[in-house]
Scaffold this active site. Structure first.
Site, PDB file in Angstrom:
ATOM      1  N   ASN A  54      12.185   4.419  10.843  1.00 15.51           N
ATOM      2  CA  ASN A  54      13.069   3.489  10.459  1.00 15.51           C
ATOM      3  C   ASN A  54      14.522   4.187  10.205  1.00 15.51           C
ATOM      4  O   ASN A  54      15.487   3.320   9.471  1.00 15.51           O
ATOM      5  CB  ASN A  54      12.758   2.540   9.340  1.00 15.51           C
TER       6      ASN A  54
ATOM      7  N   HIS B 268      19.353  -3.459  10.933  1.00 20.74           N
ATOM      8  CA  HIS B 268      18.765  -4.758  10.870  1.00 20.74           C
ATOM      9  C   HIS B 268      19.430  -5.705  10.142  1.00 20.74           C
ATOM     10  O   HIS B 268      19.464  -6.923  10.355  1.00 20.74           O
ATOM     11  CB  HIS B 268      17.451  -4.486  10.082  1.00 20.74           C
TER      12      HIS B 268
ATOM     13  N   HIS C 202      18.049   2.296  10.530  1.00 22.00           N
ATOM     14  CA  HIS C 202      17.419   0.763  10.558  1.00 22.00           C
ATOM     15  C   HIS C 202      17.639  -0.210   9.426  1.00 22.00           C
ATOM     16  O   HIS C 202      17.717  -1.464   9.899  1.00 22.00           O
ATOM     17  CB  HIS C 202      16.038   0.817  10.912  1.00 22.00           C
TER      18      HIS C 202
ATOM     19  N   GLU D 292       2.331   2.252   9.441  1.00 24.97           N
ATOM     20  CA  GLU D 292       3.464   2.356   8.634  1.00 24.97           C
ATOM     21  C   GLU D 292       3.016   2.505   7.299  1.00 24.97           C
ATOM     22  O   GLU D 292       3.979   1.978   6.387  1.00 24.97           O
ATOM     23  CB  GLU D 292       4.483   1.297   8.924  1.00 24.97           C
TER      24      GLU D 292
ATOM     25  N   ARG E  25      -7.609 -13.871  20.968  1.00 22.10           N
ATOM     26  CA  ARG E  25      -7.692 -13.034  20.062  1.00 22.10           C
ATOM     27  C   ARG E  25      -7.463 -11.573  20.377  1.00 22.10           C
ATOM     28  O   ARG E  25      -7.947 -10.538  19.788  1.00 22.10           O
ATOM     29  CB  ARG E  25      -8.942 -13.059  19.195  1.00 22.10           C
TER      30      ARG E  25
ATOM     31  N   ARG F 295       5.362   7.117   9.367  1.00 24.26           N
ATOM     32  CA  ARG F 295       6.002   6.010  10.601  1.00 24.26           C
ATOM     33  C   ARG F 295       7.175   5.660   9.965  1.00 24.26           C
ATOM     34  O   ARG F 295       8.165   5.217  10.570  1.00 24.26           O
ATOM     35  CB  ARG F 295       5.082   5.060  10.947  1.00 24.26           C
TER      36      ARG F 295
ATOM     37  N   HIS G  34      21.374  -3.351  19.645  1.00 26.90           N
ATOM     38  CA  HIS G  34      20.236  -2.685  18.730  1.00 26.90           C
ATOM     39  C   HIS G  34      20.709  -1.053  18.475  1.00 26.90           C
ATOM     40  O   HIS G  34      20.881  -0.640  17.312  1.00 26.90           O
ATOM     41  CB  HIS G  34      18.966  -2.607  19.288  1.00 26.90           C
TER      42      HIS G  34
ATOM     43  N   LYS H 111       3.874  -2.228  17.869  1.00 29.37           N
ATOM     44  CA  LYS H 111       4.597  -3.339  17.265  1.00 29.37           C
ATOM     45  C   LYS H 111       4.888  -4.418  18.081  1.00 29.37           C
ATOM     46  O   LYS H 111       5.581  -3.959  19.130  1.00 29.37           O
ATOM     47  CB  LYS H 111       5.825  -2.872  16.440  1.00 29.37           C
TER      48      LYS H 111
ATOM     49  N   GLU I 245      18.383   5.233  19.450  1.00 20.79           N
ATOM     50  CA  GLU I 245      17.101   5.881  19.043  1.00 20.79           C
ATOM     51  C   GLU I 245      17.104   7.083  19.479  1.00 20.79           C
ATOM     52  O   GLU I 245      16.304   8.161  18.847  1.00 20.79           O
ATOM     53  CB  GLU I 245      15.957   5.067  19.796  1.00 20.79           C
TER      54      GLU I 245
ATOM     55  N   LYS J 151       8.165   9.788  18.762  1.00 22.64           N
ATOM     56  CA  LYS J 151       7.511   8.564  18.475  1.00 22.64           C
ATOM     57  C   LYS J 151       6.071   8.330  18.479  1.00 22.64           C
ATOM     58  O   LYS J 151       5.389   7.712  17.622  1.00 22.64           O
ATOM     59  CB  LYS J 151       8.318   7.459  19.034  1.00 22.64           C
TER      60      LYS J 151
END
Length: 304
Positions: A184, A191, A187, A176, A71, A180, A207, A93, A135, A166
């Site tokens: 994106n 994506h 993106h 987010e 956990r 944040r 990417h 993330k 990026e 960032k």
């Protein structure tokens, strides 16, 4: 663990090395299970730490395993690629891909530290550097830097600035809800292009290259919606050019396929949401009309 030869990174504590496949092949539930089982076979406890050494896929997988094993145990990232340093390893993330799309199975799990060493970048092939530049270009545009000023600042400083931007945004907005989402930028379409590649269309795209295409598209979309002028669109193109990125849509992509994929993007909340440039700089814009997106995708070279 990453590529053979990286495993001799000395953390100064007793260590067990687990090697995982390269790139997206690492980002599966099967690999997460294999790595977690390995940790348990070596009796790692909550007092131990996972150290990832490799690119973004390795920190995504390693972070996810660290978030889930017992956990949650501590993780430190040592990203060896530019995309890992400026993006993947920062922000907590983590996750793996599902057959239906990228990064759909994961958790937020902040690392204890992210250690970025410029020396790793000298070991990268040019295309892997370009992958990270997507990026960095995004961060220049978020900072509203004129393309003409970039050469004077220098690539190394721009990379450091991208990492700082960032880290600042993520510290203020871990899950987010607000600022944040600006990360994106570019993106939404990126994506969708990457998801098309996953679904079996033979697309050779990285990417950062997809992000560059998404940034250029977002600029054209913002112009079509009257948010920015042609000079701002040109500034996007010139910024991408500075980093050796093209921003052109690959040939013969299905406009309907891209739209359907964008509609089910996990950040879309079921309407079309884009980060778009405007008089106050880039901001999140919801409810972008489908027909305007459709027209702009056709104009960018998509096919019906």
């Amino acid at each position: 663990g990453g590529v053979d030869g990286w495993s001799d990174v000395d953390a100064g504590i007793p260590a067990v090395t687990v090697v995982v496949p390269d790139g997206d092949a690492a980002k599966t539930l099967q690999q997460a299970e294999r790595v977690a089982t390995d940790l348990s076979l070596h009796a790692l406890s909550r007092h131990d730490v996972v150290v990832t050494v490799g690119g973004g896929a390795v920190s995504d997988l390693g972070g996810f395993v660290a978030a889930s094993y017992l956990r949650g145990i501590a993780v430190v990232h040592l990203p060896t690629t530019l995309v890992g340093q400026v993006d993947a390893a920062i922000g907590g993330k983590t996750g793996v891909n599902l057959a239906t799309g990228k990064n759909l199975f994961g958790a937020f799990h902040q690392p204890l530290a992210v250690l970025c060493d410029d020396d790793f970048l000298a070991t990268l092939p040019p295309r892997e550097v370009a992958n990270g530049y997507g990026e960095v270009a995004k961060c220049c545009l978020l900072r509203q830097r004129p393309a003409a000023s970039l050469a004077a600042v220098g690539v190394s400083a721009l990379i450091h600035d991208a990492i700082a931007l960032k880290a600042d945004i993520v510290s203020a907005d871990e899950k987010e809800g607000g600022a944040r989402a600006l990360l994106n930028y570019g993106h939404t379409l990126a994506h969708a292009i990457e998801a098309l590649a996953i679904d079996g269309a033979e697309l050779d795209i990285r990417h950062g290259e997809a992000v560059a295409i998404g940034l250029m598209f977002a600029a054209r979309l913002a112009e079509a919606l009257g948010r920015i002028n042609r000079a701002a669109v040109e500034n996007h193109r010139a910024t991408l050019e500075f980093f050796g990125l093209s921003g052109e849509l690959p040939e013969r992509l299905s406009v309907d396929g891209l739209l359907d994929t964008m509609a089910r993007d996990k950040k879309a909340h079921h309407d079309f949401t884009f980060v778009l440039d405007g008089v106050n700089g880039p901001e999140v814009v919801s409810g972008v009309p489908r027909e305007v997106i459709y027209e702009q995708l056709l104009a960018a070279g998509g096919v019906k």
